[in-house]
Motif scaffolding. Structure first.
Motif, mmCIF file in Angstrom:
data_model
loop_
_atom_site.group_PDB
_atom_site.id
_atom_site.type_symbol
_atom_site.label_atom_id
_atom_site.label_comp_id
_atom_site.label_asym_id
_atom_site.label_seq_id
_atom_site.Cartn_x
_atom_site.Cartn_y
_atom_site.Cartn_z
ATOM 1 N N ALA A 88 42.206 -7.102 -8.481
ATOM 2 C CA ALA A 88 42.857 -5.986 -7.796
ATOM 3 C C ALA A 88 44.197 -6.409 -7.211
ATOM 4 O O ALA A 88 45.159 -5.621 -7.194
ATOM 5 C CB ALA A 88 41.943 -5.448 -6.701
ATOM 6 N N GLU A 89 44.277 -7.654 -6.751
ATOM 7 C CA GLU A 89 45.501 -8.146 -6.125
ATOM 8 C C GLU A 89 46.637 -8.366 -7.118
ATOM 9 O O GLU A 89 47.780 -8.580 -6.715
ATOM 10 C CB GLU A 89 45.213 -9.440 -5.369
ATOM 11 C CG GLU A 89 44.288 -9.256 -4.174
ATOM 12 C CD GLU A 89 44.827 -8.229 -3.188
ATOM 13 O OE1 GLU A 89 46.036 -8.288 -2.873
ATOM 14 O OE2 GLU A 89 44.046 -7.372 -2.752
ATOM 15 N N THR A 90 46.340 -8.324 -8.414
ATOM 16 C CA THR A 90 47.397 -8.535 -9.419
ATOM 17 C C THR A 90 48.196 -7.267 -9.705
ATOM 18 O O THR A 90 49.206 -7.322 -10.405
ATOM 19 C CB THR A 90 46.801 -9.042 -10.743
ATOM 20 O OG1 THR A 90 45.968 -8.023 -11.318
ATOM 21 C CG2 THR A 90 45.985 -10.311 -10.530
ATOM 22 N N TYR A 91 47.757 -6.123 -9.158
ATOM 23 C CA TYR A 91 48.426 -4.863 -9.424
ATOM 24 C C TYR A 91 49.292 -4.445 -8.237
ATOM 25 O O TYR A 91 49.053 -4.851 -7.095
ATOM 26 C CB TYR A 91 47.391 -3.756 -9.693
ATOM 27 C CG TYR A 91 46.560 -4.001 -10.925
ATOM 28 C CD1 TYR A 91 47.099 -3.831 -12.193
ATOM 29 C CD2 TYR A 91 45.227 -4.402 -10.822
ATOM 30 C CE1 TYR A 91 46.338 -4.051 -13.332
ATOM 31 C CE2 TYR A 91 44.457 -4.618 -11.957
ATOM 32 C CZ TYR A 91 45.020 -4.443 -13.213
ATOM 33 O OH TYR A 91 44.266 -4.673 -14.327
ATOM 34 N N HIS A 93 50.861 -1.493 -5.629
ATOM 35 C CA HIS A 93 50.086 -0.667 -4.689
ATOM 36 C C HIS A 93 49.388 0.509 -5.358
ATOM 37 O O HIS A 93 48.168 0.686 -5.204
ATOM 38 C CB HIS A 93 51.002 -0.167 -3.577
ATOM 39 C CG HIS A 93 50.327 0.709 -2.576
ATOM 40 N ND1 HIS A 93 49.381 0.238 -1.683
ATOM 41 C CD2 HIS A 93 50.413 2.051 -2.354
ATOM 42 C CE1 HIS A 93 48.941 1.233 -0.945
ATOM 43 N NE2 HIS A 93 49.543 2.343 -1.333
ATOM 44 N N ARG A 96 46.817 -0.615 -7.888
ATOM 45 C CA ARG A 96 45.721 -1.285 -7.192
ATOM 46 C C ARG A 96 44.746 -0.264 -6.615
ATOM 47 O O ARG A 96 43.531 -0.436 -6.710
ATOM 48 C CB ARG A 96 46.256 -2.175 -6.075
ATOM 49 C CG ARG A 96 45.164 -2.994 -5.379
ATOM 50 C CD ARG A 96 45.708 -3.776 -4.193
ATOM 51 N NE ARG A 96 46.856 -4.562 -4.587
ATOM 52 C CZ ARG A 96 48.026 -4.559 -3.950
ATOM 53 N NH1 ARG A 96 48.192 -3.809 -2.867
ATOM 54 N NH2 ARG A 96 49.022 -5.295 -4.373
ATOM 55 N N GLU A 97 45.267 0.806 -6.043
ATOM 56 C CA GLU A 97 44.392 1.843 -5.499
ATOM 57 C C GLU A 97 43.556 2.477 -6.604
ATOM 58 O O GLU A 97 42.365 2.755 -6.415
ATOM 59 C CB GLU A 97 45.220 2.905 -4.776
ATOM 60 C CG GLU A 97 45.799 2.430 -3.450
ATOM 61 C CD GLU A 97 46.461 3.563 -2.686
ATOM 62 O OE1 GLU A 97 46.727 4.629 -3.308
ATOM 63 O OE2 GLU A 97 46.710 3.400 -1.485
ATOM 64 N N TYR A 99 42.693 1.018 -9.373
ATOM 65 C CA TYR A 99 41.734 0.004 -9.804
ATOM 66 C C TYR A 99 40.518 -0.038 -8.884
ATOM 67 O O TYR A 99 39.375 -0.088 -9.339
ATOM 68 C CB TYR A 99 42.421 -1.362 -9.847
ATOM 69 C CG TYR A 99 41.534 -2.491 -10.325
ATOM 70 C CD1 TYR A 99 41.491 -2.837 -11.670
ATOM 71 C CD2 TYR A 99 40.757 -3.228 -9.427
ATOM 72 C CE1 TYR A 99 40.681 -3.867 -12.119
ATOM 73 C CE2 TYR A 99 39.941 -4.253 -9.864
ATOM 74 C CZ TYR A 99 39.911 -4.586 -11.204
ATOM 75 O OH TYR A 99 39.099 -5.600 -11.650
ATOM 76 N N THR A 100 40.751 -0.024 -7.588
ATOM 77 C CA THR A 100 39.646 -0.156 -6.642
ATOM 78 C C THR A 100 38.743 1.079 -6.638
ATOM 79 O O THR A 100 37.603 0.995 -6.166
ATOM 80 C CB THR A 100 40.176 -0.412 -5.216
ATOM 81 O OG1 THR A 100 41.080 0.644 -4.841
ATOM 82 C CG2 THR A 100 40.910 -1.742 -5.149
#
Length: 218
Positions: A88-91, A93, A96-97, A99-100
């Protein structure tokens, strides 16, 4: 099926081909499982069909491991959670949202965990077909994974392929030979819901890529 001389001729009628196409269309990666146990006879039938898969040099390098021990399953789940958080940290903002919000594994719900390894030390096949492409051993394992997946779908089961894990960690916790390399970790069980479209399309992560369907001519 017909016998002509010494040959067996097998034909498949249009009805079979239509149902086969339907099976392909409904073979989806499943992340949401019911907790109902899978009948052992059904599971064993799917495994038996997977053993019919083609393999380079007839090497049959696949090694199936059912992970039933709660501690081992917990270790794999912990590996997924570590890797998922890191991914998740590789994307950025916004991505990332997105993805999560995705559910990317059914490790806690699926009644069956199945690890499939490639035995890279196997002598079966005597090296035929892999001198220039040794990776054919792992590709052969993938064919067995896909065959199992289709068989499971035909029996009403769902399968989810979990790749967000640490292969060496899984191999260590499952105490398999050093020459075995993890190819797939599958969650297997009856799905909570049925869909004929990929989950990542349905949840807005990635649409179908038209270029993937293009046949090039050379």
């Amino acid at each position: 099926m017909a016998v002509v001389g010494q040959q067996i001729l097998v034909t498949f009628d249009p009805g079979f081909r239509e149902r086969l196409a339907e099976l392909f269309a409904w073979r989806r990666d499943v992340r949401r499982f019911r907790s109902d146990p899978v009948e052992e006879a059904v599971f064993q039938r799917c495994l038996a069909l997977a053993m019919l898969s083609p393999s380079v040099g007839n090497s049959q390098p696949w090694r199936f491991v059912r992970v039933a021990d709660p501690a081992r399953r917990g270790a794999v789940t912990a590996s997924f959670e570590r890797c998922n958080d890191a991914a998740a940290e590789t994307y950025d903002h916004e991505r990332r949202e997105a993805y999560t919000r995705l559910k990317l594994a059914g490790l806690r719900e699926a009644p069956i965990h199945l690890a499939i390894f490639c035995d890279e030390s196997t002598k079966n096949g005597f090296g035929l077909g892999r001198v220039t492409m040794p990776e054919m051993l792992r590709y052969s394992v993938v064919t067995a994974v896909h065959t199992f997946w289709l068989a499971a779908r035909a029996h009403g089961l769902g399968v989810g392929w979990v790749s967000i894990i640490e292969p060496d960690c899984v191999a260590s916790h499952l105490d398999v030979p050093a020459s075995w390399r993890l190819v797939a970790y599958l969650c297997v069980g009856y799905p909570v819901e049925e869909h004929d479209d990929p989950e990542l399309v349905r949840h807005g992560w990635q649409e179908r890529d038209e270029t993937a369907s293009v046949l090039l001519e050379r």
